[in-house]
Design an enzyme around this catalytic site. Structure first.
Site, PDB file in Angstrom:
ATOM      1  N   HIS A  93       0.854  -1.200   0.000  1.00  0.00           N
ATOM      2  CA  HIS A  93       0.000   0.000   0.000  1.00  0.00           C
ATOM      3  C   HIS A  93       0.882   1.239   0.000  1.00  0.00           C
ATOM      4  CE1 HIS A  93       0.206  -0.457   4.491  1.00  0.00           C
ATOM      5  NE2 HIS A  93       0.190   0.857   4.481  1.00  0.00           N
ATOM      6  N   HIS A  95       1.531   3.792   2.102  1.00  0.00           N
ATOM      7  CA  HIS A  95       2.188   4.412   3.274  1.00  0.00           C
ATOM      8  C   HIS A  95       3.703   4.196   3.242  1.00  0.00           C
ATOM      9  CE1 HIS A  95      -1.639   4.378   6.026  1.00  0.00           C
ATOM     10  NE2 HIS A  95      -1.617   5.407   5.196  1.00  0.00           N
ATOM     11  N   ASP A  97       5.753   3.100   5.427  1.00  0.00           N
ATOM     12  CA  ASP A  97       6.351   1.882   5.997  1.00  0.00           C
ATOM     13  C   ASP A  97       6.377   0.750   4.955  1.00  0.00           C
ATOM     14  OD1 ASP A  97       3.590   1.564   6.122  1.00  0.00           O
ATOM     15  OD2 ASP A  97       3.572   0.646   8.098  1.00  0.00           O
ATOM     16  N   HIS A 156      -7.160  -1.242   6.141  1.00  0.00           N
ATOM     17  CA  HIS A 156      -6.180  -0.318   6.741  1.00  0.00           C
ATOM     18  C   HIS A 156      -6.029   0.934   5.873  1.00  0.00           C
ATOM     19  CE1 HIS A 156      -2.392   1.136   8.393  1.00  0.00           C
ATOM     20  NE2 HIS A 156      -1.836   1.021   7.206  1.00  0.00           N
ATOM     21  N   ASN A 187      -2.400   2.890  13.156  1.00  0.00           N
ATOM     22  CA  ASN A 187      -2.681   4.069  12.342  1.00  0.00           C
ATOM     23  C   ASN A 187      -3.942   3.846  11.490  1.00  0.00           C
ATOM     24  OD1 ASN A 187      -2.720   6.186  10.536  1.00  0.00           O
ATOM     25  ND2 ASN A 187      -0.784   5.638   9.532  1.00  0.00           N
TER      26      ASN A 187
HETATM   27 ZN   LIG Z   1       1.972  -0.035   8.509  1.00  0.00          ZN
END
Ligand SMILES: [Zn+2]
Length: 240
Positions: A93, A95, A97, A156, A187
């Site tokens: 995804h 993000h 991280d 998420h 998050n």
């Molecule tokens: Zn994450």
């Protein structure tokens, strides 16, 4: 007096470094490895898991180190350990991280992939972007190993995907899946809490009896991470 103070400080520092090595690589099973890097989450270093797979044709990375300073050390460690270069990287995804360091990978000639939706979300967000995009669930064959991406729906994030390795029955869940160690949803800035349980149920139904389910953060040894995610979502729903 001063010396003992200095010694004490050094001991504390040594202990801190010993507790969190900036890059941890652990064997999962066969040719699969989970690597963990750390970044600041609400004031404390928090672990982030990603994975790589060694094949005869080179190494496949799923997601990047959250701590971008560990991107090149990771590539070096892989080369040293397996005598093979990283060839492709798929991110799950948008993000950071999952995507931090994509530009470094591109510069190294590594082919980077994401879904088109992740590309679009990342572009809006200012995240680093993969070079190539897929527009639907895609089966890759690399070095004789087959693996498939699956978009379960919003959870998420609106774009989260999972990656399934059918032969070894490994499900890489990324941040869509919470660790059995997780006490909350983490998050949720971009999360769809209503759809997330539906997407988890779809994933449970689709990938029967996985041997491993790798969550984006914390302990990845528990097999029941999907059920635990469902449980956490139910609690958060009831708390409202
Ligand atoms: Zn994450």
């Amino acid at each position: 007096m001063r010396f003992s103070l200095l010694l004490g400080t050094l001991l504390v520092l040594a202990k801190t470094f010993a507790q969190t090595s900036p890059l941890e690589i652990k064997k999962l099973s066969g040719n699969f490895y989970v690597y963990t890097t750390y970044n600041d989450f609400e004031g404390t270093p928090f672990p982030s898991n990603s994975m790589y797979l060694v094949t005869d044709s080179g190494v496949v990375m799923i997601d990047t180190p959250w701590d971008e300073s560990q991107t090149l050390p990771l590539l070096d460690s892989i080369e040293k350990r397996h005598h093979l270069p990283v060839k492709i990287c798929i991110v799950t995804h948008f993000h950071d991280d999952r995507t931090a360091g994509l530009n470094v990978l591109k510069k190294q000639g590594i082919k980077t992939y994401s879904s088109l939706l992740s590309f679009q979300k990342g572009k809006e967000d200012g995240s680093e972007l993969a070079e190539f995009q897929f527009t639907k669930d895609t089966t890759f064959t690399f070095g004789g190993v087959k693996f498939e991406t699956f978009y379960p729906g919003e959870g998420h994030t609106p774009d989260n995907i999972v990656v399934w390795f059918p032969k070894s029955k490994i499900l890489y869940g990324g941040c869509f899946v919470k660790s059995i160690e997780a006490k909350g949803l983490g998050n949720v800035a971009d999360a769809n809490i209503t759809n997330w349980p539906i997407a988890i149920k779809k994933t449970i139904k689709k990938f029967k009896s996985p041997r491993f389910v790798i969550p984006g953060h914390q302990n990845w040894l528990g097999k029941n991470a999907l059920m635990h995610t469902l449980y956490l979502l139910e609690i958060s729903y009831n708390e409202k």
